[in-house]
Design a protein around this motif. Structure first.
Motif, PDB file in Angstrom:
ATOM      1  N   HIS A  19       0.722  -1.344   0.041  1.00 28.78           N
ATOM      2  CA  HIS A  19      -0.178   0.016  -0.008  1.00 28.78           C
ATOM      3  C   HIS A  19       0.792   1.316  -0.099  1.00 28.78           C
ATOM      4  O   HIS A  19       0.303   2.276   0.337  1.00 28.78           O
ATOM      5  CB  HIS A  19      -1.080  -0.064   1.368  1.00 28.78           C
ATOM      6  CG  HIS A  19      -2.111  -1.041   1.136  1.00 28.78           C
ATOM      7  ND1 HIS A  19      -3.188  -0.809   1.508  1.00 28.78           N
ATOM      8  CD2 HIS A  19      -1.898  -2.085   0.288  1.00 28.78           C
ATOM      9  CE1 HIS A  19      -4.012  -1.935   1.419  1.00 28.78           C
ATOM     10  NE2 HIS A  19      -3.456  -2.725   0.707  1.00 28.78           N
ATOM     11  N   THR A  57      -8.347 -12.177  -6.076  1.00 29.16           N
ATOM     12  CA  THR A  57      -8.459 -10.895  -5.314  1.00 29.16           C
ATOM     13  C   THR A  57      -8.917  -9.886  -6.539  1.00 29.16           C
ATOM     14  O   THR A  57      -8.658  -9.804  -7.799  1.00 29.16           O
ATOM     15  CB  THR A  57      -7.420 -10.372  -4.838  1.00 29.16           C
ATOM     16  OG1 THR A  57      -7.388  -9.183  -4.465  1.00 29.16           O
ATOM     17  CG2 THR A  57      -5.960 -10.429  -5.776  1.00 29.16           C
ATOM     18  N   TYR A  95      -7.735  -2.612   6.031  1.00 27.68           N
ATOM     19  CA  TYR A  95      -6.786  -3.190   7.068  1.00 27.68           C
ATOM     20  C   TYR A  95      -6.684  -2.509   8.849  1.00 27.68           C
ATOM     21  O   TYR A  95      -6.055  -2.932   9.566  1.00 27.68           O
ATOM     22  CB  TYR A  95      -5.185  -3.378   6.676  1.00 27.68           C
ATOM     23  CG  TYR A  95      -5.121  -4.073   5.391  1.00 27.68           C
ATOM     24  CD1 TYR A  95      -4.527  -5.359   5.784  1.00 27.68           C
ATOM     25  CD2 TYR A  95      -5.385  -3.731   4.295  1.00 27.68           C
ATOM     26  CE1 TYR A  95      -4.442  -6.425   4.715  1.00 27.68           C
ATOM     27  CE2 TYR A  95      -5.452  -4.848   3.347  1.00 27.68           C
ATOM     28  CZ  TYR A  95      -4.886  -6.278   3.375  1.00 27.68           C
ATOM     29  OH  TYR A  95      -5.039  -7.115   2.526  1.00 27.68           O
ATOM     30  N   HIS A 106      -0.536 -15.443   8.789  1.00 30.16           N
ATOM     31  CA  HIS A 106       0.032 -14.346   7.864  1.00 30.16           C
ATOM     32  C   HIS A 106       1.276 -13.998   8.621  1.00 30.16           C
ATOM     33  O   HIS A 106       1.671 -14.534   9.388  1.00 30.16           O
ATOM     34  CB  HIS A 106      -1.038 -13.207   7.801  1.00 30.16           C
ATOM     35  CG  HIS A 106      -0.673 -12.649   6.207  1.00 30.16           C
ATOM     36  ND1 HIS A 106       0.247 -11.845   5.898  1.00 30.16           N
ATOM     37  CD2 HIS A 106      -1.471 -12.567   4.933  1.00 30.16           C
ATOM     38  CE1 HIS A 106       0.097 -11.573   4.761  1.00 30.16           C
ATOM     39  NE2 HIS A 106      -0.708 -11.917   4.187  1.00 30.16           N
ATOM     40  N   ALA A 128       2.140 -10.540  -1.333  1.00 33.95           N
ATOM     41  CA  ALA A 128       2.563 -11.254  -2.567  1.00 33.95           C
ATOM     42  C   ALA A 128       2.340  -9.981  -3.851  1.00 33.95           C
ATOM     43  O   ALA A 128       3.031 -10.309  -4.883  1.00 33.95           O
ATOM     44  CB  ALA A 128       1.817 -12.226  -3.081  1.00 33.95           C
ATOM     45  N   ARG A 129       2.075  -8.686  -3.515  1.00 35.19           N
ATOM     46  CA  ARG A 129       2.224  -7.865  -4.509  1.00 35.19           C
ATOM     47  C   ARG A 129       3.738  -7.542  -4.874  1.00 35.19           C
ATOM     48  O   ARG A 129       4.027  -7.540  -6.009  1.00 35.19           O
ATOM     49  CB  ARG A 129       1.651  -6.362  -3.738  1.00 35.19           C
ATOM     50  CG  ARG A 129       2.008  -5.413  -4.846  1.00 35.19           C
ATOM     51  CD  ARG A 129       0.620  -4.467  -4.999  1.00 35.19           C
ATOM     52  NE  ARG A 129       0.700  -3.798  -5.887  1.00 35.19           N
ATOM     53  CZ  ARG A 129       0.602  -3.828  -7.177  1.00 35.19           C
ATOM     54  NH1 ARG A 129       0.206  -4.890  -7.655  1.00 35.19           N
ATOM     55  NH2 ARG A 129       0.880  -2.983  -8.265  1.00 35.19           N
ATOM     56  N   HIS A 322      -9.315 -10.646  -1.421  1.00 35.98           N
ATOM     57  CA  HIS A 322      -8.163 -11.550  -1.091  1.00 35.98           C
ATOM     58  C   HIS A 322      -8.396 -12.707  -2.132  1.00 35.98           C
ATOM     59  O   HIS A 322      -9.345 -12.940  -2.532  1.00 35.98           O
ATOM     60  CB  HIS A 322      -8.223 -12.023   0.269  1.00 35.98           C
ATOM     61  CG  HIS A 322      -7.754 -11.020   1.219  1.00 35.98           C
ATOM     62  ND1 HIS A 322      -6.544 -10.913   1.769  1.00 35.98           N
ATOM     63  CD2 HIS A 322      -8.545 -10.349   1.923  1.00 35.98           C
ATOM     64  CE1 HIS A 322      -6.385  -9.870   2.451  1.00 35.98           C
ATOM     65  NE2 HIS A 322      -7.447  -9.528   2.834  1.00 35.98           N
ATOM     66  N   ARG A 329      -2.610 -17.261 -10.026  1.00 35.60           N
ATOM     67  CA  ARG A 329      -1.775 -16.158 -10.302  1.00 35.60           C
ATOM     68  C   ARG A 329      -0.080 -16.429  -9.869  1.00 35.60           C
ATOM     69  O   ARG A 329       0.669 -15.665 -10.410  1.00 35.60           O
ATOM     70  CB  ARG A 329      -2.056 -14.873  -9.105  1.00 35.60           C
ATOM     71  CG  ARG A 329      -3.533 -14.357  -9.834  1.00 35.60           C
ATOM     72  CD  ARG A 329      -3.540 -12.968  -9.367  1.00 35.60           C
ATOM     73  NE  ARG A 329      -3.544 -12.761  -7.883  1.00 35.60           N
ATOM     74  CZ  ARG A 329      -2.826 -11.981  -7.157  1.00 35.60           C
ATOM     75  NH1 ARG A 329      -1.980 -11.135  -7.853  1.00 35.60           N
ATOM     76  NH2 ARG A 329      -3.063 -11.809  -5.889  1.00 35.60           N
TER      77      ARG A 329
HETATM   78  C1  EPS Z   1      -2.148  -6.793  -4.356  1.00 30.71           C
HETATM   79  C2  EPS Z   1      -1.922  -7.869  -4.779  1.00 30.71           C
HETATM   80  O1  EPS Z   1      -2.228  -9.162  -3.917  1.00 30.71           O
HETATM   81  C3  EPS Z   1      -2.348  -8.881  -2.882  1.00 30.71           C
HETATM   82  C4  EPS Z   1      -1.925 -10.057  -1.984  1.00 30.71           C
HETATM   83  C5  EPS Z   1      -2.168 -10.111  -0.542  1.00 30.71           C
HETATM   84  C6  EPS Z   1      -1.243 -10.768   0.391  1.00 30.71           C
HETATM   85  O2  EPS Z   1      -1.496 -10.580   1.620  1.00 30.71           O
HETATM   86  O3  EPS Z   1      -0.186 -11.266  -0.113  1.00 30.71           O
HETATM   87  C7  EPS Z   1      -3.336  -9.680  -0.121  1.00 30.71           C
HETATM   88  C8  EPS Z   1      -4.222  -8.781  -1.042  1.00 30.71           C
HETATM   89  O4  EPS Z   1      -3.860  -7.341  -0.933  1.00 30.71           O
HETATM   90  P1  EPS Z   1      -4.879  -6.141  -0.655  1.00 30.71           P
HETATM   91  O5  EPS Z   1      -5.822  -6.353   0.264  1.00 30.71           O
HETATM   92  O6  EPS Z   1      -4.069  -4.984  -0.692  1.00 30.71           O
HETATM   93  O7  EPS Z   1      -5.823  -6.189  -1.938  1.00 30.71           O
HETATM   94  C9  EPS Z   1      -3.958  -9.301  -2.433  1.00 30.71           C
HETATM   95  O8  EPS Z   1      -4.761  -8.369  -3.044  1.00 30.71           O
HETATM   96  C10 EPS Z   1      -0.924  -8.439  -6.074  1.00 30.71           C
HETATM   97  O9  EPS Z   1      -0.694  -9.522  -5.917  1.00 30.71           O
HETATM   98  O10 EPS Z   1      -0.537  -7.476  -6.694  1.00 30.71           O
END
Ligand code: EPS
Ligand code: FMN
Length: 353
Positions: A19, A57, A95, A106, A128-129, A322, A329
Motif C-alpha cells: 500500500h 483478489t 486493514y 499471515h 505477494a504484491r 483476497h 496467479r
Molecule cells: C495486491 C496483490 O495481491 C494482494 C496479496 C495479498 C497478500 O496478503 O499477499 C493480499 C491482498 O492485498 P490487498 O488487500 O491490498 O488487495 C491481495 O490483493 C498483488 O498480487 O498485486
C-alpha cells in the motif's frame, strides 16, 4: 531488513510495500545489447496481476511497469535496470482492524516481533504484491535465454488434480482458462471449486508443476549451489509456498533403485527421467521438472480467532479483497523465478566452467 536480493550474477533487488507509492526493483548483471520486448514483459505482468478474473483478489491494478534506467533505444546497456510499478488501488481501510491484531498464519506477528514496527496496510512488505517485480526480472531473463522453454501450470487445487504425466499435456492450453490448468476438464472442476470456496469466505491450496526444456548439460555449482538446491530456494521464497519436490520427489522415497535408475542411451540421454533433469546438482540435458505446493491463503472472509498486541485472543471478522486460491496467479511467478535461476547459472557457468 536484509534478504531483498536474489541471484549471484543475474541479480534482482526488490523494494516496496503493497500500500505504499510503488513497488519496484533493480536488476544488476543483465548483459548489454539485449533487445527488450516490452510487450512480452507486460504480458507476463498481466498474467500475475490482481483483479484478472472472478477467482482471484478483486484489487484492480494495471501493473504497468515503468523503466527508469539500464535500457537505451530498446536495448540493455549493461548498467542496472531500475523499474517501478505504481500502486494505484490500495484500500488501506480494509486493514485498520488489524493494526494492533495479528492474523493467524499471515506474517503480521513475526514482522512485528522482528522489527518492532510494521506497515500493516495490505500486509506491507509481506504481501505477494512484491512478486510483480520478480515477474519483470523473470520476463527479461526469459528474453536473454530464448532457447530455453519454461512452462508452469496448475496441477492441483485442493483434492482435484491432473491425472496425466506432463508429456501428455498441451501447454498452449494453460492460458485458455482462468485457473491456468492445461487439462480442460480438470480446469473446469478446479474453477468451480474455487468459486464455491470463495462464496464460503474460505480459501484452498494447490500445486504448480513447472517444466524447463532445452537446458544444456552442466548448469549447477556443486556442492552447496546445486541446481535443484537453488530452484528449491527460489520457489520457497515465494509467498505461501510450503513444499518443493523435483523429479520423482517424495514418491522416489517409496521406490527401489532398480525401478528408479534412469538407464542411459548411447548419446548420454536417459530412457526415463525420474532424476528430473538434474544429477549431482548439475543439469543432465533432460527436462527439468518440479512441483511447488502452495498453502491456502491465511486471510478468510469469515470470523476467526486472532491475537492482539496485548496478548488477548480476539474474534476478528475477515474483510477486504483476497485470493481464495493463489495458484492461478502464481504460475507466472514460478516461471519467473525459474528463469532467473537458469539465467544466473548460465552466466556462472560461463565464468567457472
Ligand atoms: C495486491 C496483490 O495481491 C494482494 C496479496 C495479498 C497478500 O496478503 O499477499 C493480499 C491482498 O492485498 P490487498 O488487500 O491490498 O488487495 C491481495 O490483493 C498483488 O498480487 O498485486
Ligand atoms: C499470488 C499470491 C497471492 C496471494 N494473495 C493473498 C491474499 O490475497 N491474502 C492473503 O492473506 N495472502 C495471500 N497470499 C499469501 C501471503 O502473501 C503469505 O501467506 C504471507 O506473505 C505469509 O507468508 P507465508 O505464507 O509464506 O508464511 C498470496 C500469495 C501469492 C503467491
Amino acid at each position: 531488513m536484509a534478504g531483498n536480493t536474489y541471484g549471484n550474477v543475474y541479480k534482482l533487488t526488490t523494494f516496496g510495500e503493497s500500500h505504499g507509492e510503488a513497488i519496484g526493483g533493480v536488476i544488476d548483471g543483465c548483459p548489454p545489447g539485449i533487445s527488450i520486448d516490452f510487450d512480452a514483459i507486460q504480458k507476463e505482468l498481466i498474467r500475475r496481476k490482481p483483479g484478472q478474473s472472478a477467482i482471484v483478489t478483486q484489487r484492480k491494478e494495471n501493473d504497468e511497469v515503468q523503466f527508469l534506467s539500464g535500457i537505451f533505444e530498446g536495448k540493455t546497456t549493461g548498467t542496472p535496470i531500475g523499474f517501478i510499478i505504481p500502486n494505484t488501488n490500495q484500500k488501506s481501510a480494509d486493514y485498520s482492524h488489524i493494526k494492533d491484531v495479528y492474523r493467524p498464519s499471515h506474517a503480521d506477528y513475526v514482522y512485528e516481533q522482528k522489527y518492532g514496527i510494521r506497515d500493516y496496510r495490505g500486509g506491507g512488505r509481506s504481501s505477494a504484491r512484491e512478486t510483480a517485480s520478480r515477474v519483470v526480472a523473470g520476463a527479461i531473463a526469459k528474453q536473454i535465454l530464448p532457447d530455453i522453454k519454461i512452462n508452469a501450470f496448475v496441477s492441483s487445487v485442493g483434492d482435484i488434480f491432473i491425472d496425466k504425466p506432463y508429456q501428455a499435456l498441451d501447454f498452449s492450453l494453460t492460458e485458455s482458462n482462468p485457473v491456468r490448468c492445461p487439462d480442460l476438464d480438470t480446469a473446469a472442476k478446479m474453477e468451480e471449486y474455487i468459486r464455491q470456496i470463495r462464496k464460503e469466505g474460505d480459501t484452498v491450496g494447490g500445486t504448480i508443476t513447472c517444466v524447463i526444456q532445452n537446458v544444456p548439460v552442466g548448469l549447477g555449482e556443486p556442492v552447496f549451489d546445486k541446481l535443484h538446491a537453488e530452484l528449491g530456494k527460489a520457489m520457497l521464497s515465494i509467498n505461501a509456498v510450503k513444499g518443493f519436490e523435483y523429479g520423482s520427489g517424495f514418491c522416489g522415497a517409496k521406490m527401489k533403485g532398480s525401478e528408479h535408475n534412469d538407464a542411459f542411451n548411447p548419446d548420454g540421454t536417459t530412457k526415463t527421467n525420474l532424476s528430473g533433469g538434474i544429477q549431482g546438482g548439475i543439469s543432465n540435458g533432460m527436462d527439468i521438472y518440479f512441483r511447488v505446493a502452495f498453502k491456502p491463503v491465511a486471510t478468510l472472509i469469515q470470523e476467526y480467532d486472532a491475537l492482539d498486541n496485548m496478548g488477548n485472543i480476539v474474534k476478528m471478522q475477515g474483510k477486504g479483497r483476497h485470493d481464495p486460491c493463489v495458484v492461478p496467479r502464481a504460475v507466472p511467478i514460478v516461471e519467473s523465478m525459474a528463469a532467473m535461476v537458469i539465467a544466473d547459472f548460465y552466466y556462472l557457468n560461463n565464468i567457472f566452467k
